[in-house]
Design an enzyme around this catalytic site. Structure first.
Site, PDB file in Angstrom:
ATOM      1  N   THR A 146      98.866  23.892 131.654  1.00 12.65           N
ATOM      2  CA  THR A 146      97.738  23.861 132.601  1.00 12.65           C
ATOM      3  C   THR A 146      98.216  23.946 134.043  1.00 12.65           C
ATOM      4  O   THR A 146      97.667  24.684 134.854  1.00 12.65           O
ATOM      5  CB  THR A 146      96.933  22.553 132.399  1.00 12.65           C
ATOM      6  OG1 THR A 146      96.534  22.468 131.036  1.00 12.65           O
ATOM      7  CG2 THR A 146      95.699  22.515 133.296  1.00 12.65           C
ATOM      8  N   TYR A 204      81.938  22.917 130.618  1.00 11.66           N
ATOM      9  CA  TYR A 204      82.977  21.912 130.856  1.00 11.66           C
ATOM     10  C   TYR A 204      82.427  20.482 130.762  1.00 11.66           C
ATOM     11  O   TYR A 204      83.040  19.554 131.319  1.00 11.66           O
ATOM     12  CB  TYR A 204      83.622  22.126 132.221  1.00 11.66           C
ATOM     13  CG  TYR A 204      84.645  23.252 132.252  1.00 11.66           C
ATOM     14  CD1 TYR A 204      85.840  23.157 131.528  1.00 11.66           C
ATOM     15  CD2 TYR A 204      84.442  24.394 133.004  1.00 11.66           C
ATOM     16  CE1 TYR A 204      86.789  24.171 131.560  1.00 11.66           C
ATOM     17  CE2 TYR A 204      85.395  25.420 133.051  1.00 11.66           C
ATOM     18  CZ  TYR A 204      86.556  25.295 132.325  1.00 11.66           C
ATOM     19  OH  TYR A 204      87.510  26.295 132.359  1.00 11.66           O
ATOM     20  N   ARG A 206      97.435  29.532 123.438  1.00  9.96           N
ATOM     21  CA  ARG A 206      97.889  28.452 124.321  1.00  9.96           C
ATOM     22  C   ARG A 206      99.360  28.643 124.708  1.00  9.96           C
ATOM     23  O   ARG A 206      99.769  28.312 125.811  1.00  9.96           O
ATOM     24  CB  ARG A 206      97.618  27.094 123.681  1.00  9.96           C
ATOM     25  CG  ARG A 206      96.106  26.831 123.663  1.00  9.96           C
ATOM     26  CD  ARG A 206      95.743  25.490 123.121  1.00  9.96           C
ATOM     27  NE  ARG A 206      96.098  24.402 124.010  1.00  9.96           N
ATOM     28  CZ  ARG A 206      95.389  24.032 125.078  1.00  9.96           C
ATOM     29  NH1 ARG A 206      94.298  24.700 125.414  1.00  9.96           N
ATOM     30  NH2 ARG A 206      95.764  23.004 125.809  1.00  9.96           N
ATOM     31  N   GLU A 265      82.881  27.073 121.758  1.00 13.65           N
ATOM     32  CA  GLU A 265      82.988  27.818 123.019  1.00 13.65           C
ATOM     33  C   GLU A 265      82.599  29.282 122.837  1.00 13.65           C
ATOM     34  O   GLU A 265      81.945  29.878 123.701  1.00 13.65           O
ATOM     35  CB  GLU A 265      84.413  27.673 123.574  1.00 13.65           C
ATOM     36  CG  GLU A 265      84.704  26.232 123.998  1.00 13.65           C
ATOM     37  CD  GLU A 265      86.117  26.010 124.525  1.00 13.65           C
ATOM     38  OE1 GLU A 265      86.932  26.960 124.521  1.00 13.65           O
ATOM     39  OE2 GLU A 265      86.398  24.874 124.947  1.00 13.65           O
ATOM     40  N   ASN A 281      93.973  28.360 137.792  1.00 14.64           N
ATOM     41  CA  ASN A 281      95.088  28.614 136.879  1.00 14.64           C
ATOM     42  C   ASN A 281      94.870  29.815 135.954  1.00 14.64           C
ATOM     43  O   ASN A 281      95.405  29.875 134.853  1.00 14.64           O
ATOM     44  CB  ASN A 281      95.460  27.340 136.109  1.00 14.64           C
ATOM     45  CG  ASN A 281      94.354  26.847 135.216  1.00 14.64           C
ATOM     46  OD1 ASN A 281      93.245  27.379 135.246  1.00 14.64           O
ATOM     47  ND2 ASN A 281      94.638  25.842 134.417  1.00 14.64           N
ATOM     48  N   PHE A 325      87.905  15.956 139.075  1.00 12.53           N
ATOM     49  CA  PHE A 325      87.942  17.363 139.473  1.00 12.53           C
ATOM     50  C   PHE A 325      86.756  18.172 138.937  1.00 12.53           C
ATOM     51  O   PHE A 325      86.713  19.389 139.115  1.00 12.53           O
ATOM     52  CB  PHE A 325      89.268  18.016 139.049  1.00 12.53           C
ATOM     53  CG  PHE A 325      89.564  17.912 137.568  1.00 12.53           C
ATOM     54  CD1 PHE A 325      88.992  18.785 136.658  1.00 12.53           C
ATOM     55  CD2 PHE A 325      90.439  16.944 137.092  1.00 12.53           C
ATOM     56  CE1 PHE A 325      89.265  18.696 135.300  1.00 12.53           C
ATOM     57  CE2 PHE A 325      90.730  16.846 135.729  1.00 12.53           C
ATOM     58  CZ  PHE A 325      90.136  17.727 134.844  1.00 12.53           C
ATOM     59  N   ARG A 338     100.188  31.723 133.049  1.00 14.80           N
ATOM     60  CA  ARG A 338     100.020  30.798 134.176  1.00 14.80           C
ATOM     61  C   ARG A 338     101.266  30.744 135.056  1.00 14.80           C
ATOM     62  O   ARG A 338     101.164  30.604 136.273  1.00 14.80           O
ATOM     63  CB  ARG A 338      99.625  29.421 133.669  1.00 14.80           C
ATOM     64  CG  ARG A 338      98.147  29.378 133.237  1.00 14.80           C
ATOM     65  CD  ARG A 338      97.845  28.147 132.479  1.00 14.80           C
ATOM     66  NE  ARG A 338      96.412  27.923 132.278  1.00 14.80           N
ATOM     67  CZ  ARG A 338      95.934  27.084 131.368  1.00 14.80           C
ATOM     68  NH1 ARG A 338      96.753  26.403 130.583  1.00 14.80           N
ATOM     69  NH2 ARG A 338      94.633  26.913 131.244  1.00 14.80           N
ATOM     70  N   LYS A 352      89.857  33.652 134.657  1.00 14.24           N
ATOM     71  CA  LYS A 352      89.137  32.893 135.683  1.00 14.24           C
ATOM     72  C   LYS A 352      89.011  33.663 137.007  1.00 14.24           C
ATOM     73  O   LYS A 352      89.705  34.665 137.230  1.00 14.24           O
ATOM     74  CB  LYS A 352      89.876  31.569 135.911  1.00 14.24           C
ATOM     75  CG  LYS A 352      89.847  30.650 134.687  1.00 14.24           C
ATOM     76  CD  LYS A 352      90.421  29.281 135.032  1.00 14.24           C
ATOM     77  CE  LYS A 352      90.368  28.352 133.833  1.00 14.24           C
ATOM     78  NZ  LYS A 352      90.798  26.975 134.199  1.00 14.24           N
ATOM     79  N   HIS A 357      91.577  30.194 130.781  1.00 13.76           N
ATOM     80  CA  HIS A 357      91.215  29.056 129.934  1.00 13.76           C
ATOM     81  C   HIS A 357      91.383  29.504 128.494  1.00 13.76           C
ATOM     82  O   HIS A 357      91.108  30.666 128.175  1.00 13.76           O
ATOM     83  CB  HIS A 357      89.752  28.645 130.159  1.00 13.76           C
ATOM     84  CG  HIS A 357      89.220  27.763 129.062  1.00 13.76           C
ATOM     85  ND1 HIS A 357      89.440  26.414 129.037  1.00 13.76           N
ATOM     86  CD2 HIS A 357      88.533  28.058 127.924  1.00 13.76           C
ATOM     87  CE1 HIS A 357      88.900  25.903 127.937  1.00 13.76           C
ATOM     88  NE2 HIS A 357      88.342  26.886 127.241  1.00 13.76           N
TER      89      HIS A 357
HETATM   90  P1  CMP Z   1      91.013  24.659 131.537  1.00 12.42           P
HETATM   91  O1  CMP Z   1      91.907  25.034 130.415  1.00 12.42           O
HETATM   92  O2  CMP Z   1      89.980  25.625 131.951  1.00 12.42           O
HETATM   93  O3  CMP Z   1      90.301  23.277 131.180  1.00 12.42           O
HETATM   94  C1  CMP Z   1      89.886  22.365 132.173  1.00 12.42           C
HETATM   95  C2  CMP Z   1      90.336  22.751 133.525  1.00 12.42           C
HETATM   96  O4  CMP Z   1      90.307  21.737 134.489  1.00 12.42           O
HETATM   97  C3  CMP Z   1      91.796  23.157 133.477  1.00 12.42           C
HETATM   98  O5  CMP Z   1      91.933  24.365 132.812  1.00 12.42           O
HETATM   99  C4  CMP Z   1      92.167  23.164 134.938  1.00 12.42           C
HETATM  100  O6  CMP Z   1      91.911  24.396 135.568  1.00 12.42           O
HETATM  101  C5  CMP Z   1      91.217  22.118 135.486  1.00 12.42           C
HETATM  102  N1  CMP Z   1      91.980  20.966 135.915  1.00 12.42           N
HETATM  103  C6  CMP Z   1      92.716  20.145 135.160  1.00 12.42           C
HETATM  104  N2  CMP Z   1      93.289  19.192 135.916  1.00 12.42           N
HETATM  105  C7  CMP Z   1      92.903  19.438 137.185  1.00 12.42           C
HETATM  106  C8  CMP Z   1      93.167  18.801 138.411  1.00 12.42           C
HETATM  107  N3  CMP Z   1      93.954  17.707 138.486  1.00 12.42           N
HETATM  108  N4  CMP Z   1      92.605  19.323 139.507  1.00 12.42           N
HETATM  109  C9  CMP Z   1      91.796  20.419 139.440  1.00 12.42           C
HETATM  110  N5  CMP Z   1      91.514  21.060 138.278  1.00 12.42           N
HETATM  111  C10 CMP Z   1      92.060  20.571 137.177  1.00 12.42           C
END
Ligand code: CMP
Length: 140
Positions: A93, A51, A87, A128, A114, A59, A104, A11, A117
């Site tokens: 996450t 997404y 994962r 994807e 983070n 968010f 992470r 990211k 993905h």
């Molecule tokens: P990702 O695995 O890319 O899938 C969805 C993304 O949403 C996740 O990683 C986070 O980066 C983001 N995400 C999930 N929860 C939150 C949150 N509470 N606030 C902001 N971003 C979020």
């Protein structure tokens, strides 16, 4: 165990801090092979499409703005149990909940920024991968 392919994104927070190689080293050390990879700058529309499953989440705006704010590296990873293995090496996450040694835990700034993905199922991995790669771009 089966050889699988999964989809990964390094990211903007990680590409911005020059951590592409550091993330790739963790992936490769975990036994994942990077069989396709490209650095792209997603449009907002591309991020919203990718997404779409999260579009009702509070968010969503923040997430798609962030993902289209700077370059990312999209990847196809291959290996035994690649979906679960990726994962595991990514970590939770929320970096505060991630296990030490995971990507992470070491690199993520917060739950939104983070660093990586990874697909959450084999079915989503196929969808994807197809969103960003043509078959002929995956060279093994
Ligand atoms: P990702 O695995 O890319 O899938 C969805 C993304 O949403 C996740 O990683 C986070 O980066 C983001 N995400 C999930 N929860 C939150 C949150 N509470 N606030 C902001 N971003 C979020």
């Amino acid at each position: 165990m089966a050889i699988e392919r999964t989809f990964s994104i390094i990211k903007p927070d990680a590409t911005h801090r020059n951590l592409t190689g550091a993330v790739n080293a963790k992936l490769e050390a975990a036994g994942l092979r990077i069989v396709a990879q490209k650095r792209i700058h997603m449009t907002r529309a591309q991020a919203e499409g990718f997404y779409a499953v999260h579009k009702e989440r509070p968010f969503f705006g923040e997430l798609t703005e962030f993902m289209s704010s700077a370059p990312v590296v999209v990847q196809v990873l291959e290996g035994e149990d690649a979906v679960a293995k990726n994962r595991e090496v990514m970590g939770a996450t929320n970096p505060e909940e991630a296990v030490p040694g995971t990507i992470r835990k070491e690199y993520a700034l917060n739950i939104g920024e983070n660093s990586v993905h990874g697909s959450d199922s084999l079915e989503n991995a196929a969808t994807e991968i197809a969103y960003f790669f043509k078959d002929e771009e995956i060279v093994g």
